[in-house]
Write a protein that holds these residues in place. Structure first.
Motif, PDB file in Angstrom:
ATOM      1  N   GLY A   1       0.780  -1.236   0.000  1.00  0.00           N
ATOM      2  CA  GLY A   1       0.000   0.000   0.000  1.00  0.00           C
ATOM      3  C   GLY A   1       0.806   1.276   0.000  1.00  0.00           C
ATOM      4  N   PHE A   2       2.146   1.162  -0.031  1.00  0.00           N
ATOM      5  CA  PHE A   2       2.990   2.353  -0.066  1.00  0.00           C
ATOM      6  C   PHE A   2       3.223   2.792  -1.507  1.00  0.00           C
ATOM      7  CE2 PHE A   2       4.208   0.010   3.787  1.00  0.00           C
ATOM      8  CZ  PHE A   2       3.998   0.987   4.739  1.00  0.00           C
ATOM      9  N   SER A   3       3.365   4.082  -1.717  1.00  0.00           N
ATOM     10  CA  SER A   3       3.724   4.583  -3.045  1.00  0.00           C
ATOM     11  C   SER A   3       4.833   5.617  -2.896  1.00  0.00           C
ATOM     12  CB  SER A   3       2.522   5.188  -3.767  1.00  0.00           C
ATOM     13  OG  SER A   3       1.955   6.261  -3.034  1.00  0.00           O
ATOM     14  N   PHE A   4       5.711   5.660  -3.882  1.00  0.00           N
ATOM     15  CA  PHE A   4       6.887   6.526  -3.854  1.00  0.00           C
ATOM     16  C   PHE A   4       6.745   7.555  -4.965  1.00  0.00           C
ATOM     17  CE2 PHE A   4       7.942   2.466  -2.034  1.00  0.00           C
ATOM     18  CZ  PHE A   4       8.609   2.801  -0.866  1.00  0.00           C
ATOM     19  N   ARG A   5       6.644   8.819  -4.575  1.00  0.00           N
ATOM     20  CA  ARG A   5       6.429   9.902  -5.524  1.00  0.00           C
ATOM     21  C   ARG A   5       7.535  10.938  -5.368  1.00  0.00           C
ATOM     22  NH1 ARG A   5       0.904   9.774  -6.511  1.00  0.00           N
ATOM     23  NH2 ARG A   5       1.373  10.993  -8.374  1.00  0.00           N
ATOM     24  N   THR A   6       7.518  11.918  -6.237  1.00  0.00           N
ATOM     25  CA  THR A   6       8.430  13.056  -6.105  1.00  0.00           C
ATOM     26  C   THR A   6       7.598  14.324  -5.984  1.00  0.00           C
ATOM     27  OG1 THR A   6       8.591  13.516  -8.473  1.00  0.00           O
ATOM     28  CG2 THR A   6      10.154  11.896  -7.547  1.00  0.00           C
ATOM     29  N   MET A   7       8.243  15.390  -5.579  1.00  0.00           N
ATOM     30  CA  MET A   7       7.562  16.680  -5.507  1.00  0.00           C
ATOM     31  C   MET A   7       6.974  17.037  -6.869  1.00  0.00           C
ATOM     32  SD  MET A   7       9.154  20.423  -4.542  1.00  0.00           S
ATOM     33  CE  MET A   7       9.683  20.019  -2.891  1.00  0.00           C
ATOM     34  N   ALA A   8       7.718  16.734  -7.938  1.00  0.00           N
ATOM     35  CA  ALA A   8       7.237  17.029  -9.288  1.00  0.00           C
ATOM     36  C   ALA A   8       6.013  16.182  -9.635  1.00  0.00           C
ATOM     37  CB  ALA A   8       8.349  16.811 -10.305  1.00  0.00           C
ATOM     38  N   ASP A   9       6.017  14.899  -9.237  1.00  0.00           N
ATOM     39  CA  ASP A   9       4.879  14.015  -9.498  1.00  0.00           C
ATOM     40  C   ASP A   9       3.594  14.579  -8.901  1.00  0.00           C
ATOM     41  OD1 ASP A   9       6.527  12.128 -10.715  1.00  0.00           O
ATOM     42  OD2 ASP A   9       6.783  10.966  -8.871  1.00  0.00           O
TER      43      ASP A   9
ATOM     44  N   ASP B   1       8.176  30.970   5.219  1.00  0.00           N
ATOM     45  CA  ASP B   1       9.625  30.742   5.302  1.00  0.00           C
ATOM     46  C   ASP B   1       9.982  29.346   4.816  1.00  0.00           C
ATOM     47  OD1 ASP B   1      10.118  33.258   6.241  1.00  0.00           O
ATOM     48  OD2 ASP B   1      10.373  32.681   8.336  1.00  0.00           O
ATOM     49  N   TRP B   2       9.190  28.367   5.222  1.00  0.00           N
ATOM     50  CA  TRP B   2       9.451  27.000   4.782  1.00  0.00           C
ATOM     51  C   TRP B   2       9.340  26.898   3.260  1.00  0.00           C
ATOM     52  CZ3 TRP B   2       6.284  23.773   2.003  1.00  0.00           C
ATOM     53  CH2 TRP B   2       6.703  22.442   1.878  1.00  0.00           C
ATOM     54  N   ARG B   3       8.329  27.522   2.693  1.00  0.00           N
ATOM     55  CA  ARG B   3       8.122  27.431   1.246  1.00  0.00           C
ATOM     56  C   ARG B   3       9.283  28.056   0.478  1.00  0.00           C
ATOM     57  NH1 ARG B   3       5.822  28.971  -3.444  1.00  0.00           N
ATOM     58  NH2 ARG B   3       4.375  27.476  -4.362  1.00  0.00           N
ATOM     59  N   LYS B   4       9.827  29.153   0.990  1.00  0.00           N
ATOM     60  CA  LYS B   4      10.978  29.778   0.332  1.00  0.00           C
ATOM     61  C   LYS B   4      12.165  28.821   0.303  1.00  0.00           C
ATOM     62  CE  LYS B   4       9.935  34.624   1.302  1.00  0.00           C
ATOM     63  NZ  LYS B   4      10.314  35.819   2.111  1.00  0.00           N
ATOM     64  N   GLU B   5      12.360  28.087   1.405  1.00  0.00           N
ATOM     65  CA  GLU B   5      13.528  27.210   1.489  1.00  0.00           C
ATOM     66  C   GLU B   5      13.315  25.890   0.760  1.00  0.00           C
ATOM     67  OE1 GLU B   5      15.273  24.814   5.099  1.00  0.00           O
ATOM     68  OE2 GLU B   5      16.102  26.827   5.083  1.00  0.00           O
ATOM     69  N   GLN B   6      12.101  25.346   0.818  1.00  0.00           N
ATOM     70  CA  GLN B   6      11.857  24.014   0.277  1.00  0.00           C
ATOM     71  C   GLN B   6      11.326  24.010  -1.156  1.00  0.00           C
ATOM     72  OE1 GLN B   6      12.193  20.841   2.082  1.00  0.00           O
ATOM     73  NE2 GLN B   6      13.521  22.199   3.252  1.00  0.00           N
ATOM     74  N   ILE B   7      10.495  24.973  -1.496  1.00  0.00           N
ATOM     75  CA  ILE B   7       9.838  24.976  -2.803  1.00  0.00           C
ATOM     76  C   ILE B   7      10.475  25.980  -3.765  1.00  0.00           C
ATOM     77  CG2 ILE B   7       7.635  25.192  -4.025  1.00  0.00           C
ATOM     78  CD1 ILE B   7       7.584  22.933  -2.037  1.00  0.00           C
TER      79      ILE B   7
END
Length: 322
Positions: A164-172, A209-215
């Motif tokens: 039941g696990f799935s592996f995605r990316t931020m782009a996906d 702040d998080w979005r600036k650093e992560q996204i």
């Protein structure tokens, strides 16, 4: 020698002094453009000042004081002092530190933080003499991508997908309108669950702040940044971005919700990152893990990572000029 506040046209000299130290981790800006990019992405309300030591031979040292994320309810100010080898032992580091310390005191109560390296024990002595204490230690690790094996990777991943696990990316996940909020909630839920120094209380950054650093950070690689789902539930992540060195990829926080650990999810995220690195022509994967995090140390070793040296965090509390 004159100690003066740095200007933008000093960036090249600052980078030259930093690179002369030869410390490849933690990842810091290694080019003028990378340093400019960091400054451009820093919020206008974030404190940032730098100083240089200049003489007839030009700039031979610098110091900087840059605001970081809060620590135990107080502002953090990241301190850095570097002097070219031929100019050490002349008091320049002391004068450069004094400039940043005075500026830090004016910011009010804060934690002043600095990096130490086992490669340079003299630096730890410099910090201790000025009131810093070591609070944390990590091991930078590095993987030669070309020599890394992906044997049985698809089998490992398929076995977990059947559960039941799935592996995605931020782009996906870009098509999900709630992606950034879900990722923020996942990150701030997982960050406090990883090993940390005694007494540390995690304080979540604001979403902005998080979005600036992560996204928004241009070094983030959305096509490589890993996310694990269990059905509709977001349960794991692995930060992946461009390394400071050409041809390298740097990995940050990797964590899985506690109730899903010890199932091989972290190993699959690691191997998915290796797969990405091979596919994209990346030569080196870099990461860092706490010396006390034995399961992660073992995982890196099993994948072929080699330890480099040890990085340590040093802190001192300042009360402010008022």
């Amino acid at each position: 020698m004159t100690i003066r506040e740095a200007r933008e046209d000093d960036y090249a000299a600052i980078i030259a002094v930093r690179n002369a130290e030869g410390v490849p981790w933690p990842e810091k800006a290694r080019t003028v453009e990378a340093l400019r990019e960091l400054d451009r992405n820093r919020g206008p309300d974030k404190f940032c000042r730098r100083w240089v030591s200049e003489g007839t031979d030009g700039v031979v040292g610098f110091s900087s004081c840059v605001q970081g994320w809060p620590y135990n309810g107080k502002m953090t100010l990241m301190a850095e002092v570097a002097v070219l080898e031929g100019w050490r032992g002349r008091g320049l580091g002391t004068r450069l530190f004094a400039a940043l310390r005075e500026a830090a005191e004016r910011q009010g109560p804060a934690w002043l933080c600095a990096d130490g390296y086992s490669l340079y024990p003299r630096g730890a002595g410099f910090l201790a003499a000025r009131g810093f204490r070591e609070t944390w230690r990590e091991t930078p690790v590095e993987l030669d991508v070309a020599g890394a094996s992906l044997d049985r990777f698809e089998e490992e991943k398929a076995a977990l997908e059947r559960q039941g696990f799935s592996f995605r990316t931020m782009a996906d996940l870009a098509g999900d309108p709630g992606r950034d909020g879900k990722l923020y909630r996942l990150y701030t839920a997982l960050a406090p669950t990883v090993p940390c120094e005694e007494g540390y209380v995690y304080e979540a950054p604001s979403f902005e702040d998080w979005r600036k650093e992560q996204i928004e950070d241009p070094s983030t690689l959305p096509e490589a940044y890993q996310v694990v789902l269990y059905g509709d539930r977001w349960i794991g992540l692995k930060e992946v971005g461009k390394g400071a060195a050409p041809g390298s990829v740097a990995c940050g926080l990797m964590a899985v919700a506690p109730e899903f650990r010890r199932r091989g999810l972290a190993r699959v995220m690691q191997r998915k990152t290796i797969e990405y690195a091979k596919r994209s022509g990346c030569a080196v994967l870099k990461s860092c893990t706490a010396t006390c995090n034995f399961p992660m140390q073992e995982l890196y070793a099993s994948l072929g990572y080699r330890k480099l040296y040890e990085w340590s965090q040093h802190m001192m509390e300042i009360q402010g000029a008022g």
